[in-house]
Design a protein around this motif. Structure first.
Motif, short mmCIF file in Angstrom:
data_model
loop_
_atom_site.label_atom_id
_atom_site.label_comp_id
_atom_site.label_asym_id
_atom_site.label_seq_id
_atom_site.Cartn_x
_atom_site.Cartn_y
_atom_site.Cartn_z
N ALA A 1 0.83 -1.19 0.00
CA ALA A 1 0.00 0.00 0.00
C ALA A 1 0.87 1.25 0.00
N LYS A 2 0.53 2.18 -0.87
CA LYS A 2 1.23 3.46 -1.02
C LYS A 2 2.69 3.30 -1.44
N GLN A 3 3.03 2.09 -1.93
CA GLN A 3 4.37 1.88 -2.49
C GLN A 3 4.18 1.55 -3.96
N MET A 4 5.19 1.89 -4.75
CA MET A 4 5.10 1.60 -6.17
C MET A 4 5.01 0.09 -6.40
N HIS A 5 4.19 -0.32 -7.39
CA HIS A 5 4.08 -1.74 -7.72
C HIS A 5 4.87 -2.03 -8.98
N THR A 6 5.23 -3.29 -9.13
CA THR A 6 5.87 -3.68 -10.38
C THR A 6 5.51 -5.12 -10.71
N VAL A 7 5.53 -5.43 -12.03
CA VAL A 7 5.17 -6.77 -12.47
C VAL A 7 6.44 -7.61 -12.58
N ILE A 8 6.41 -8.81 -12.00
CA ILE A 8 7.53 -9.74 -12.17
C ILE A 8 7.34 -10.40 -13.53
N ALA A 9 8.15 -9.96 -14.49
CA ALA A 9 7.89 -10.33 -15.89
C ALA A 9 7.91 -11.85 -16.09
N SER A 10 8.79 -12.55 -15.36
CA SER A 10 8.90 -13.99 -15.61
C SER A 10 7.68 -14.75 -15.10
N GLU A 11 6.89 -14.13 -14.23
CA GLU A 11 5.72 -14.82 -13.68
C GLU A 11 4.42 -14.40 -14.35
N CYS A 12 4.45 -13.29 -15.09
CA CYS A 12 3.22 -12.76 -15.69
C CYS A 12 2.74 -13.68 -16.80
N THR A 13 1.45 -14.03 -16.76
CA THR A 13 0.90 -14.89 -17.81
C THR A 13 0.21 -14.09 -18.90
N GLY A 14 0.14 -12.79 -18.74
CA GLY A 14 -0.48 -11.95 -19.77
C GLY A 14 -1.99 -12.02 -19.79
N CYS A 15 -2.63 -12.28 -18.63
CA CYS A 15 -4.08 -12.46 -18.61
C CYS A 15 -4.83 -11.15 -18.67
N ALA A 16 -4.17 -10.03 -18.37
CA ALA A 16 -4.76 -8.69 -18.45
C ALA A 16 -5.81 -8.43 -17.37
N LEU A 17 -5.89 -9.29 -16.35
CA LEU A 17 -6.89 -9.09 -15.30
C LEU A 17 -6.55 -7.87 -14.42
N CYS A 18 -5.30 -7.44 -14.44
CA CYS A 18 -4.89 -6.32 -13.60
C CYS A 18 -5.20 -4.98 -14.27
N VAL A 19 -5.51 -5.00 -15.56
CA VAL A 19 -5.67 -3.74 -16.28
C VAL A 19 -6.93 -3.00 -15.82
N ALA A 20 -8.05 -3.72 -15.76
CA ALA A 20 -9.32 -3.07 -15.43
C ALA A 20 -9.36 -2.47 -14.02
#
Lengths: 186, 574
Positions: free
Chosen positions: A130-149
């Motif tokens: 919370a209140k910290q910058m987030h980042t995506v761990i590229a090697s674990e991302c499946t590209g589902c796009a559920l985080c976009v909305a």
């Protein structure tokens, strides 16, 4: 006559017991067909099939409640494999063509640290608090796009994965030979 | 001379299945002596020149580098070091077209050369390699960035470490060079046979191999002669043997050459080390000998420039990273019309889209083929099931069956027919009367299968992570519920217990210091009020009230009383 009846009765009860015992002893827990279907699915957990994850879709297909052409990230390959597995006719993808694979990328300048995307990610591929910058761990991302909305500031973008010589695949040969590219004078 | 003759004929030879005769076209490029290609203005050195992980740059833009300086280090075990092939300044580390069938770009280090060709300080020669720990020698080979120079570019230091459970008995030196046009290994064996043999000697020592078989096709008599002389002069003359093998494509394939020289078959999906054999290309051995005996890294190689589209076909010693365009200029430029540039041989090479791509460690040949040499095969026709492809397949496969399954994208079935044993030699496509691009189908099926395999692994990983997340969420939810339940229990127990003991107020006061303070304050106020009332002084706001104020007070008092009774009733019911 009586001996025959008695013999058959004994035999029938014996086999009945045997069958009853094996039904309990060799009982298969879960649904092996759903397991097999689940093994074929790409496990992006994206929900684009209308089911909340790959496992529920696999179970629905196993119960014959869902068509085999709903998996968008799996594409044609999954449809063909499922058709082969279930003995069904292959059908074209419901969504049309295969989509290029993509990775979620957070614009770190804009991220406000709301943690909504972290809660949405089905594979825990987003790191942050919370209140910290987030980042995506590229090697674990499946590209589902559920985080976009869920992102309130629209700082997550799906970036298509470009081809590099390491991951490049030879194309399916064209049915007709094309003339080879010819070089002009150097 | 007698000894020479003996070393040439001692060995019995075997035959492999299939194969074809091809016009060898080697005399095109063997007529001229090998010369050094000029230093190009800019060297483009790709970070991925080998099988495995790309190397990691060690230099930054603007750095001055010297010839032989390490500019990229291996990342991971299967990877290779990369060195600057001339002195100059690093101008960029960016994506540039690299020699790859896809025509895609890859990360390269660009060095603007200064023409001085100044050497960096090189490590000490390991002349006494026989007394050293094999690991020290292997480390030197890894430092020198040596990879298989026959085309596969597999890191040699890895190949030379087959492990204790796979003892190597026989070293096979591959000088077959079976593809048409290519003559760089031929020229290398003619000019540097001593170095090749010393390289073989080092490898034999490293592996503890007992025999060394040197396979050379009989269309290279000069190379055979030179190698025989070198063997006779070397310290391995008793264990090494130069074997003249018939000119027959693809006898230079690793598994095919092993079959010809030893009669052994490499198991399917296996490597030669499993049958106690290790195969090395002559170019690799020469580079290895230079690294061990002179401390020089792999920064140049022999490259054949040939084809009738080239003015002066010849072999050049080329610095790694030299653009192909510079090489063509060094060979007199292009001639004729409509030619096709190919990297590698005409059978297994691929068409280049750009003349800007650099020479890498694995690039052995650049061809400019005229339309007569590489005619357009015409449109692919239907397969007539003639079976010629199966007759010529050197890997004993059924190309026709694999074609059907690859065409219908049935990747499982095509693997059942041992797709991965296909060496992509192109014999089947060469003899196909229907001009079907068979090898393209197999390459498609192979890369697609690898991609599927990788996707499957990724899916398994994602499933595990998803399941772990689900389990965690359930656990957290249960923990939260358990906490709530506990709290509720405590709350519901407390008042009952309190009432049972000393009444609600007593316990509450005793338990909570805050409440105690409030009670104390209330008591003080009450005492003050009582004292004032004794003196006959009431609160100011209760004196001299108007009738309307008095009414409001009465209403408020009544409301308060009602609320209190309701509260006590509610508490009683609780």
């Amino acid at each position: 006559m009586l001996t025959a009846i008695a013999a058959f009765a004994v035999l029938a009860s014996l086999f009945g017991l045997l069958l009853g015992y094996s039904a309990i002893r060799f009982h298969v827990k879960g649904d092996p067909i759903a397991d097999q279907i689940d093994a074929v699915l790409p496990q992006t957990q994206c929900g684009q099939c209308g089911y909340p994850g790959c496992r529920p879709y696999a179970e629905a297909v196993a119960r014959d409640e869902a068509k085999i052409n709903k998996c968008v990230p799996g594409g044609e390959a999954v449809v063909l494999t499922l058709a082969d597995l279930l003995g069904k006719d292959p059908v074209p993808l419901e969504s049309g063509e295969d989509k290029p694979k993509a990775l979620a990328v957070i614009d770190e300048e804009e991220c406000i640290g709301c943690t909504l995307c972290i809660q949405a990610c089905p594979v825990d591929a987003i790191l942050g608090a919370a209140k910290q910058m987030h980042t995506v761990i590229a090697s674990e991302c499946t590209g589902c796009a559920l985080c976009v909305a869920p992102c309130p500031v629209e700082c997550i973008h799906m970036i298509p994965i470009g081809e590099d010589p390491g991951s490049w695949k030879w194309p399916y040969p064209a049915s007709v030979h094309h003339p080879l590219p010819q070089l002009g004078t150097a | 001379m007698q000894q020479l003759h003996a070393s040439k004929t001692r060995q019995r030879l075997w035959r492999f299945h299939g194969g074809i005769h091809l016009p060898d076209e080697k005399e095109l490029s063997t007529g001229r002596p090998v010369t050094g290609a000029p230093i190009p203005a800019v060297l483009t050195i790709p970070l991925r020149q080998h099988i495995g992980e790309p190397a990691k740059p060690l230099v930054r833009v603007g750095d001055r580098v010297l010839k032989g300086q390490r500019i990229a280090e291996p990342q991971g075990y299967v990877s290779a070091t990369i060195h600057a092939s001339s002195s100059g300044t690093v101008t960029a580390i960016e994506e540039r077209p690299i020699p790859h069938p896809s025509g895609l770009a890859g990360i390269c280090i660009l060095i603007e050369t200064d023409g001085l060709d100044e050497w960096a300080k090189l490590p000490m020669p390991l002349d006494n390699y026989e007394d050293l720990d094999p690991d020290v020698v292997r480390e030197r080979i890894r430092w020198a960035g040596i990879v298989g120079m026959g085309g596969a570019a597999f890191p040699t230091s890895v190949k030379l470490n087959p492990g204790p459970h796979q003892p190597i008995r026989t070293l096979i030196v591959n000088g077959a060079e079976c593809e048409p046009y290519i003559s760089c290994d031929d020229m290398l064996m003619r000019e540097r046979s001593g170095l090749v043999i010393r390289g073989a000697s080092i490898v034999m020592h490293l592996l503890g191999a007992r025999d060394c078989l040197i396979g050379i096709e009989d269309n290279k008599p000069e190379a055979i002669e030179a190698m025989c002389l070198a063997v006779a002069k070397s310290d391995i003359k008793d264990s090494a043997c130069v074997c003249t093998i018939p000119t027959f494509y693809p006898s230079g394939g690793e598994k095919q050459l092993i079959r010809i020289l030893t009669g052994k078959e490499v198991p399917t999906n296996g490597i030669p080390a499993q049958i106690g054999v290790l195969c090395q290309n002559v170019g690799t051995l020469a580079a290895l000998a230079e690294a061990v005996l002179e401390g020089k890294p792999l920064i140049s190689r022999y490259v054949t420039l040939s084809g009738r589209g080239i003015e002066k076909p010849q072999n050049l010693e080329v610095r790694i990273g030299t653009p192909i365009k510079d090489l063509i200029q060094a060979a007199g430029g292009l001639q004729g019309e409509g030619r096709r540039l190919v990297l590698g041989g005409p059978m297994m090479g691929f068409t280049l889209d750009s003349e800007q791509v650099p020479i890498t460690k694995a690039a052995n040949c650049v061809l400019a083929l005229t339309p007569d040499e590489a005619p357009d095969p015409g449109p692919a026709l239907a397969c007539i099931r003639c079976g010629k492809c199966a007759e010529v397949c050197p890997a004993n496969l059924l190309p026709q069956q694999m074609y059907w399954y690859a065409r219908s994208k049935d990747l499982e079935k095509v693997q059942d027919y041992n797709l991965f044993d296909c060496i992509e030699c192109g014999c089947c496509a060469q003899v196909c009367p229907s001009h079907i691009p068979l090898v393209q189908y197999y390459r498609y099926a192979k890369t697609e299968s690898w991609a599927r395999e990788q996707e499957k692994r990724a899916a398994g990983h994602a499933r595990a992570r998803h399941e772990a997340r689900e389990a965690r969420l359930i656990r957290l939810e249960e923990e939260r519920k358990a906490k709530l339940r506990k709290k509720k229990e405590v709350l519901s127990k407390e008042p009952a217990a309190a009432r049972a003991e000393t009444g609600p107020k007593g316990t509450a006061v005793a338990q909570d210091p805050k409440k105690a303070a409030i009670e104390a304050a209330k008591k003080r106020v009450a005492a003050k009020k009582a004292a004032l009332a004794e003196q006959g002084v009431g609160p100011k706001n209760t004196r001299d009230l108007t009738p309307s104020q008095q009414r409001q007070i009465d209403v408020a008092e009544k409301r308060r009383a009602a609320a209190e009774t309701a509260a006590t009733q509610a508490a009683g019911e609780d």
